[in-house]
Write a protein that holds these residues in place. Sequence first.
Motif, PDB file in Angstrom:
ATOM      1  N   THR A   1       0.847  -1.187   0.000  1.00  0.00           N
ATOM      2  CA  THR A   1       0.000   0.000   0.000  1.00  0.00           C
ATOM      3  C   THR A   1       0.887   1.243   0.000  1.00  0.00           C
ATOM      4  O   THR A   1       2.122   1.160   0.017  1.00  0.00           O
ATOM      5  N   THR A   2       0.251   2.407  -0.042  1.00  0.00           N
ATOM      6  CA  THR A   2       0.941   3.699   0.014  1.00  0.00           C
ATOM      7  C   THR A   2       0.167   4.614   0.953  1.00  0.00           C
ATOM      8  O   THR A   2      -0.957   4.287   1.360  1.00  0.00           O
ATOM      9  N   VAL A   3       0.753   5.751   1.270  1.00  0.00           N
ATOM     10  CA  VAL A   3       0.050   6.735   2.093  1.00  0.00           C
ATOM     11  C   VAL A   3      -1.246   7.143   1.416  1.00  0.00           C
ATOM     12  O   VAL A   3      -2.312   7.215   2.045  1.00  0.00           O
ATOM     13  N   GLU A   4      -1.173   7.399   0.121  1.00  0.00           N
ATOM     14  CA  GLU A   4      -2.347   7.847  -0.620  1.00  0.00           C
ATOM     15  C   GLU A   4      -3.464   6.804  -0.595  1.00  0.00           C
ATOM     16  O   GLU A   4      -4.648   7.135  -0.406  1.00  0.00           O
ATOM     17  N   LYS A   5      -3.116   5.538  -0.768  1.00  0.00           N
ATOM     18  CA  LYS A   5      -4.128   4.470  -0.758  1.00  0.00           C
ATOM     19  C   LYS A   5      -4.720   4.300   0.637  1.00  0.00           C
ATOM     20  O   LYS A   5      -5.935   4.077   0.778  1.00  0.00           O
ATOM     21  N   ALA A   6      -3.874   4.398   1.657  1.00  0.00           N
ATOM     22  CA  ALA A   6      -4.362   4.243   3.031  1.00  0.00           C
ATOM     23  C   ALA A   6      -5.354   5.344   3.382  1.00  0.00           C
ATOM     24  O   ALA A   6      -6.398   5.097   4.009  1.00  0.00           O
ATOM     25  N   LEU A   7      -5.061   6.577   2.958  1.00  0.00           N
ATOM     26  CA  LEU A   7      -5.969   7.687   3.253  1.00  0.00           C
ATOM     27  C   LEU A   7      -7.243   7.593   2.408  1.00  0.00           C
ATOM     28  O   LEU A   7      -8.331   7.955   2.869  1.00  0.00           O
ATOM     29  N   ALA A   8      -7.100   7.123   1.180  1.00  0.00           N
ATOM     30  CA  ALA A   8      -8.282   6.959   0.318  1.00  0.00           C
ATOM     31  C   ALA A   8      -9.262   5.972   0.947  1.00  0.00           C
ATOM     32  O   ALA A   8     -10.490   6.165   0.901  1.00  0.00           O
ATOM     33  N   LYS A   9      -8.737   4.931   1.572  1.00  0.00           N
ATOM     34  CA  LYS A   9      -9.592   3.943   2.222  1.00  0.00           C
ATOM     35  C   LYS A   9     -10.327   4.567   3.410  1.00  0.00           C
ATOM     36  O   LYS A   9     -11.519   4.294   3.635  1.00  0.00           O
ATOM     37  N   ILE A  10      -9.629   5.442   4.166  1.00  0.00           N
ATOM     38  CA  ILE A  10     -10.277   6.129   5.287  1.00  0.00           C
ATOM     39  C   ILE A  10     -11.386   7.033   4.785  1.00  0.00           C
ATOM     40  O   ILE A  10     -12.516   7.035   5.308  1.00  0.00           O
ATOM     41  N   ASN A  11     -11.087   7.808   3.755  1.00  0.00           N
ATOM     42  CA  ASN A  11     -12.057   8.770   3.256  1.00  0.00           C
ATOM     43  C   ASN A  11     -13.244   8.100   2.576  1.00  0.00           C
ATOM     44  O   ASN A  11     -14.338   8.670   2.497  1.00  0.00           O
ATOM     45  N   THR A  12     -13.039   6.879   2.088  1.00  0.00           N
ATOM     46  CA  THR A  12     -14.147   6.139   1.460  1.00  0.00           C
ATOM     47  C   THR A  12     -15.036   5.491   2.516  1.00  0.00           C
ATOM     48  O   THR A  12     -16.272   5.569   2.452  1.00  0.00           O
TER      49      THR A  12
END
Length: 529
Positions: A257-268
Amino acid sequence: MRKYLVLSFLLPAMFSCSMAQNPTQSKYAELLTVESAKAHLTTLTSKEYAGRGTGQEGGQKAAEYIANTFKELGLKPAVNGSYFQPVALEKSSYAVEQFKINTHEFTNGKDFFVQGSNDLASFDANEIVFVGYGIQSEKYNDLKGLDIAGKIVMFISDGEPTDNNGNSLITGTKNQSDWATSRFKKAQELMKLQPKLIIATGKQTSDMIARFGGRLTGGRFMLRSEEKKSQSTGSTAAPVVNITLETANQVLATKKTTVEKALAKINTSKKPNSFVVKADVKAKMGVKAEEFNDPNVLGVIEGTDKKDEIVIISGHYDHDGILPDGTFFPGADDNGSGTVGVLELAKAFAAAKKDGHGPRRTILFMGFAAEEKGLLGSSYYSEHPIFPLANTVTCLNMDMIGRIDDKHLAGNHNYIHAIGSDMLSSELKAINEEANKTYTQMELDYMYDDPKDPMRIYYRSDQYNLAKHGIPVIFFFSGLHPDYHTPNDTVDRIDFNMMTKREKLVFHTAWEIANRDNRLVVDKKPEAL
């Protein structure tokens, strides 16, 4: 109060009646030339001197250059046969001996920088706990159910989660909570859970490293205490390692994963996304104290019948030095210009002395060390004076006299800021004004004498450490400009004609003070910082 006000009007008239051009004085002022100033400054700003940094080789070379020049001019050494007064300094810096994750060795000041106050210690682990935004609130909690005590934890320093309309999950509005707006809140709250080490990542980290680079790892300088501390002063709080997003993504790659993917999962999902990353971490870091001595450089021209009274002509020779990546700060204006001013005035007064026209009062020419680190060289001298402060008549300090500042750039270039001239003595300002009227005819700008001056320039150079002991001072200053404390403060940007003219004003003012019958009156109280 009224008495001093009336006197301030009378003094200029008194001096204008009594002072006319002195041909002997004018003769030696003409020794202050553009060619000589340029030769000195070109040397002091060269790569060999590497920005004249405190505690660096270039700074030591600058001190030796000043001492050698004093010797060549025939000035006497002031400190028990030496031109050097060692200034006892201590550098406290955050040293990183190792920061390695898996097989990758990261570089302090390039891939990351650290905020910490702990003693040197090891921080080894086989996993990192990723906690998303690192927020702990009633409405949204990345740490719920997690025990991070004694562990290494990573969080995202930027922002906070939002809903589909862009509203904060914490405030319910477009306005962010203090978890996002407060710079240190996330890390401070994480520290309460007693992790071993905190890793922060975000967009601003790369910007910070790009803007400040090696300065982030440069440490803090102070005068060394004469009483050695027997116990550690280090903190037990977890240090915060600020890593770039690129570095963070290298760590998270083992989790695919990446920082961007981890945050995208939170925001989704609108839910925390904390997880453990298997990583072999080896780190050793902590506060390291280094003791050293950078010298003030002192040369003396002894007076005649009033030799026990001292006139100081000064300027600091240090600047920002060189960074680990090789970038150096020439410091042509700050304060190569003032350093050269000291050397040039020493030349003029030495020539006068040799010809039998030496000053009645002793003149102490001084290059101060470590001004950029907090006026440390002048502070040390004021606490360990070579000549009694009670016998010191004035300090005429030159700090940045070689440029045209933003205020005057589109207007009158024929000026100098003469700061603090009437703070302690009702005579000093009048003497300086009459010297200017008689010999140099510049605009004397007093904008920085305004008590409401937000820059508080009067307190920001070495003369203040003499003024706070009741010694009248003038701070000669040509003002701020866009190249201030950048690598672009180079010799080719110096206005040598104006620099030389400003030197001449200091010379004429010093000549009058060093040779007048009466010592300067001190009829005002020092103003506290």
